[in-house]
Design a protein around this motif. Structure first.
Motif, PDB file in Angstrom:
ATOM      1  N   PHE A 189      -2.366   1.329   4.088  1.00 37.80           N
ATOM      2  CA  PHE A 189      -1.580   2.499   3.702  1.00 37.80           C
ATOM      3  C   PHE A 189      -1.022   3.261   4.898  1.00 37.80           C
ATOM      4  CE2 PHE A 189      -4.365   1.846  -0.004  1.00 37.80           C
ATOM      5  CZ  PHE A 189      -3.417   1.814  -1.011  1.00 37.80           C
ATOM      6  N   GLY A 190      -1.543   3.012   6.086  1.00 42.57           N
ATOM      7  CA  GLY A 190      -1.036   3.698   7.267  1.00 42.57           C
ATOM      8  C   GLY A 190       0.345   3.202   7.658  1.00 42.57           C
ATOM      9  N   ILE A 191       1.018   4.003   8.478  1.00 46.92           N
ATOM     10  CA  ILE A 191       2.301   3.588   9.042  1.00 46.92           C
ATOM     11  C   ILE A 191       2.127   3.304  10.527  1.00 46.92           C
ATOM     12  CG2 ILE A 191       4.680   4.270   9.551  1.00 46.92           C
ATOM     13  CD1 ILE A 191       4.300   3.727   6.645  1.00 46.92           C
ATOM     14  N   THR A 192       1.628   4.291  11.246  1.00 44.86           N
ATOM     15  CA  THR A 192       1.388   4.120  12.677  1.00 44.86           C
ATOM     16  C   THR A 192      -0.101   4.116  13.017  1.00 44.86           C
ATOM     17  OG1 THR A 192       1.498   6.517  13.037  1.00 44.86           O
ATOM     18  CG2 THR A 192       3.553   5.284  13.246  1.00 44.86           C
ATOM     19  N   ASN A 193      -0.922   4.556  12.074  1.00 49.74           N
ATOM     20  CA  ASN A 193      -2.353   4.713  12.319  1.00 49.74           C
ATOM     21  C   ASN A 193      -3.125   4.103  11.155  1.00 49.74           C
ATOM     22  OD1 ASN A 193      -5.048   5.870  12.329  1.00 49.74           O
ATOM     23  ND2 ASN A 193      -4.321   7.358  13.832  1.00 49.74           N
ATOM     24  N   PHE A 194      -3.955   3.114  11.446  1.00 44.53           N
ATOM     25  CA  PHE A 194      -4.703   2.431  10.383  1.00 44.53           C
ATOM     26  C   PHE A 194      -6.198   2.751  10.438  1.00 44.53           C
ATOM     27  CE2 PHE A 194      -0.792   0.107  10.945  1.00 44.53           C
ATOM     28  CZ  PHE A 194      -0.391  -0.146   9.644  1.00 44.53           C
ATOM     29  N   TRP A 229      -1.331  11.716   5.422  1.00 46.19           N
ATOM     30  CA  TRP A 229      -0.465  10.623   4.982  1.00 46.19           C
ATOM     31  C   TRP A 229      -1.258   9.596   4.181  1.00 46.19           C
ATOM     32  CZ3 TRP A 229       4.018   8.922   3.679  1.00 46.19           C
ATOM     33  CH2 TRP A 229       4.219   7.550   3.553  1.00 46.19           C
ATOM     34  N   TYR A 230      -2.449   9.243   4.673  1.00 41.69           N
ATOM     35  CA  TYR A 230      -3.259   8.241   3.984  1.00 41.69           C
ATOM     36  C   TYR A 230      -3.579   8.703   2.561  1.00 41.69           C
ATOM     37  CZ  TYR A 230      -7.088   5.082   2.817  1.00 41.69           C
ATOM     38  OH  TYR A 230      -7.888   4.160   2.181  1.00 41.69           O
ATOM     39  N   VAL A 231      -4.028   9.941   2.431  1.00 45.36           N
ATOM     40  CA  VAL A 231      -4.407  10.471   1.113  1.00 45.36           C
ATOM     41  C   VAL A 231      -3.203  10.497   0.171  1.00 45.36           C
ATOM     42  CG1 VAL A 231      -5.176  12.541  -0.111  1.00 45.36           C
ATOM     43  CG2 VAL A 231      -6.364  11.801   1.963  1.00 45.36           C
ATOM     44  N   LEU A 232      -2.071  10.989   0.674  1.00 46.77           N
ATOM     45  CA  LEU A 232      -0.875  11.061  -0.170  1.00 46.77           C
ATOM     46  C   LEU A 232      -0.361   9.675  -0.531  1.00 46.77           C
ATOM     47  CD1 LEU A 232       1.111  13.984   1.500  1.00 46.77           C
ATOM     48  CD2 LEU A 232      -0.117  14.026  -0.674  1.00 46.77           C
ATOM     49  N   HIS A 233      -0.339   8.787   0.457  1.00 43.10           N
ATOM     50  CA  HIS A 233       0.179   7.444   0.204  1.00 43.10           C
ATOM     51  C   HIS A 233      -0.689   6.702  -0.806  1.00 43.10           C
ATOM     52  CE1 HIS A 233       1.862   3.498   2.157  1.00 43.10           C
ATOM     53  NE2 HIS A 233       2.309   3.682   0.931  1.00 43.10           N
ATOM     54  N   ARG A 234      -1.989   6.775  -0.635  1.00 44.45           N
ATOM     55  CA  ARG A 234      -2.889   6.017  -1.501  1.00 44.45           C
ATOM     56  C   ARG A 234      -3.041   6.642  -2.883  1.00 44.45           C
ATOM     57  NH1 ARG A 234      -9.275   4.350  -0.359  1.00 44.45           N
ATOM     58  NH2 ARG A 234      -9.536   3.198  -2.326  1.00 44.45           N
ATOM     59  N   PHE A 235      -3.248   7.962  -2.925  1.00 45.45           N
ATOM     60  CA  PHE A 235      -3.636   8.596  -4.183  1.00 45.45           C
ATOM     61  C   PHE A 235      -2.503   9.298  -4.921  1.00 45.45           C
ATOM     62  CE2 PHE A 235      -7.560   8.500  -1.591  1.00 45.45           C
ATOM     63  CZ  PHE A 235      -8.310   7.678  -2.407  1.00 45.45           C
ATOM     64  N   VAL A 236      -1.352   9.453  -4.277  1.00 37.77           N
ATOM     65  CA  VAL A 236      -0.212  10.062  -4.959  1.00 37.77           C
ATOM     66  C   VAL A 236       0.920   9.048  -5.105  1.00 37.77           C
ATOM     67  CG1 VAL A 236       1.526  11.898  -4.908  1.00 37.77           C
ATOM     68  CG2 VAL A 236      -0.825  12.376  -4.159  1.00 37.77           C
ATOM     69  N   LEU A 237       1.408   8.531  -3.979  1.00 36.96           N
ATOM     70  CA  LEU A 237       2.536   7.608  -4.043  1.00 36.96           C
ATOM     71  C   LEU A 237       2.179   6.313  -4.773  1.00 36.96           C
ATOM     72  CD1 LEU A 237       4.058   8.033  -0.472  1.00 36.96           C
ATOM     73  CD2 LEU A 237       4.532   9.313  -2.559  1.00 36.96           C
ATOM     74  N   HIS A 238       0.923   5.877  -4.649  1.00 43.04           N
ATOM     75  CA  HIS A 238       0.479   4.680  -5.357  1.00 43.04           C
ATOM     76  C   HIS A 238      -0.350   5.024  -6.596  1.00 43.04           C
ATOM     77  CE1 HIS A 238       1.688   1.237  -2.791  1.00 43.04           C
ATOM     78  NE2 HIS A 238       1.831   2.199  -1.893  1.00 43.04           N
ATOM     79  N   SER A 239      -0.152   6.205  -7.093  1.00 41.38           N
ATOM     80  CA  SER A 239      -0.917   6.645  -8.257  1.00 41.38           C
ATOM     81  C   SER A 239      -0.443   5.951  -9.529  1.00 41.38           C
ATOM     82  CB  SER A 239      -0.768   8.159  -8.440  1.00 41.38           C
ATOM     83  OG  SER A 239       0.554   8.474  -8.866  1.00 41.38           O
ATOM     84  N   GLN A 240      -1.294   6.004 -10.527  1.00 39.39           N
ATOM     85  CA  GLN A 240      -0.927   5.496 -11.842  1.00 39.39           C
ATOM     86  C   GLN A 240      -0.794   6.659 -12.839  1.00 39.39           C
ATOM     87  OE1 GLN A 240      -0.427   2.026 -12.638  1.00 39.39           O
ATOM     88  NE2 GLN A 240      -0.327   2.043 -10.402  1.00 39.39           N
ATOM     89  N   TRP A 241      -0.556   7.856 -12.298  1.00 35.96           N
ATOM     90  CA  TRP A 241      -0.441   9.011 -13.187  1.00 35.96           C
ATOM     91  C   TRP A 241       0.913   9.709 -13.123  1.00 35.96           C
ATOM     92  CZ3 TRP A 241       0.508  13.531 -10.528  1.00 35.96           C
ATOM     93  CH2 TRP A 241       0.101  13.572  -9.176  1.00 35.96           C
ATOM     94  N   MET A 242       1.627   9.597 -12.009  1.00 32.82           N
ATOM     95  CA  MET A 242       2.873  10.356 -11.904  1.00 32.82           C
ATOM     96  C   MET A 242       3.930   9.898 -12.904  1.00 32.82           C
ATOM     97  SD  MET A 242       3.485  11.178  -7.844  1.00 32.82           S
ATOM     98  CE  MET A 242       4.843  12.285  -8.220  1.00 32.82           C
ATOM     99  N   TYR A 243       4.020   8.574 -13.123  1.00 34.82           N
ATOM    100  CA  TYR A 243       5.046   8.100 -14.054  1.00 34.82           C
ATOM    101  C   TYR A 243       4.717   8.437 -15.508  1.00 34.82           C
ATOM    102  CZ  TYR A 243       1.900   4.038 -14.560  1.00 34.82           C
ATOM    103  OH  TYR A 243       0.822   3.207 -14.775  1.00 34.82           O
ATOM    104  N   LYS A 244       3.479   8.871 -15.758  1.00 39.29           N
ATOM    105  CA  LYS A 244       3.078   9.238 -17.116  1.00 39.29           C
ATOM    106  C   LYS A 244       3.494  10.658 -17.486  1.00 39.29           C
ATOM    107  CE  LYS A 244      -0.932   6.155 -16.908  1.00 39.29           C
ATOM    108  NZ  LYS A 244      -2.423   6.046 -16.990  1.00 39.29           N
ATOM    109  N   VAL A 245       3.864  11.449 -16.480  1.00 34.06           N
ATOM    110  CA  VAL A 245       4.311  12.825 -16.689  1.00 34.06           C
ATOM    111  C   VAL A 245       5.833  12.833 -16.596  1.00 34.06           C
ATOM    112  CG1 VAL A 245       4.124  15.204 -15.893  1.00 34.06           C
ATOM    113  CG2 VAL A 245       2.179  13.635 -15.605  1.00 34.06           C
TER     114      VAL A 245
END
Length: 235
Positions: free
Chosen positions: A174-179, A55-71
């Motif tokens: 970036f965590g939800i239940t675990n920081f 979750w941490y990796v996806l939340h930080r590096f995908v969901l908060h990415s600056q690349w997805m909206y460019k595709v």
């Protein structure tokens, strides 16, 4: 809102019912092809331990990415799975993740590990555990966003940290239940006074200037969020 009302509303949500149903299918597969007890328990433990780091990796590096909206073909996905959620953190229609994204992610994160540990039975146990853990995570996410104040100190602290992520600085907590992983990678902050308020907390860096170059999300959203999410600049 009372805890009972929250639980009742939560258990009526289609995505949660789907995840619980798929978890039951996983249990059924395990019953038909059981792994030995040790391998089963190891598969369950692996899924539980993997969840917060995935979750941490996806939340930080995908969901908060600056690349997805460019595709162009990913822009609508990014808008649905996280941009909309940050634009209006209390908008319930986008509070839960999309099952079309959640289920494959859980499967990819759990099934291979479970298979290596205990074959078909291990894979089924890990997948079912991943889905149940997802349901727990989503329930805590509801607590954080709905008008319910937890009496439990741990739940209240968890909600406070997540609200800071949404309303103060989106580059931490970036965590939800675990920081734990936030602490390990230096993205944890316990008080809003520890950081300055982020100017992009509602738009995740998708500013009017960025929208001029990559307009797809703006076109789908009816403008770009600036400041409070109800305030938009229309392109």
């Amino acid at each position: 809102m009372t805890l009972k009302e929250l639980v009742v509303a939560y258990l009526q949500y289609p995505a949660i019912l789907l995840y619980l149903g798929l978890a039951a299918v996983g249990v059924g597969v395990w019953v038909a092809n059981p792994a030995p007890l040790v391998q089963t328990l190891a598969s369950v433990a692996a899924a539980i331990l993997l969840f917060p780091v995935v979750w941490y990796v996806l939340h930080r590096f995908v969901l908060h990415s600056q690349w997805m909206y460019k595709v162009s073909w990913l822009a609508s996905t990014w808008k649905r799975i996280h941009y909309d959620h940050h634009q209006d953190p209390n908008h319930l229609e986008v509070l839960f993740g999309s099952p079309s994204n959640v289920v494959p992610t859980v499967a990819i994160a759990t099934i291979p590990v479970g298979w290596l540990i205990g074959g078909i039975g291990g894979a089924a146990a890990a997948f079912a555990t991943g889905l149940v853990t997802t349901c727990v995570n989503e329930f805590c996410h509801c607590i954080q966003h709905l008008s319910y104040k937890p009496k439990n100190k741990w739940l209240l602290a968890m909600k406070t940290r997540h609200m800071a992520h949404h309303f103060h600085d989106e580059t931490g907590n970036f965590g939800i239940t675990n920081f734990l992983w936030d602490r390990l990678f230096g993205t944890f902050y316990g008080k809003v006074s520890d950081r300055r308020k982020s100017p992009t907390v509602f738009n995740l860096g998708y500013t009017p200037e960025v929208a001029e170059v990559y307009p797809r999300v703006s076109e789908l959203s009816g403008g770009v969020a600036t400041g409070h999410p109800s305030t938009r600049i229309h392109s």
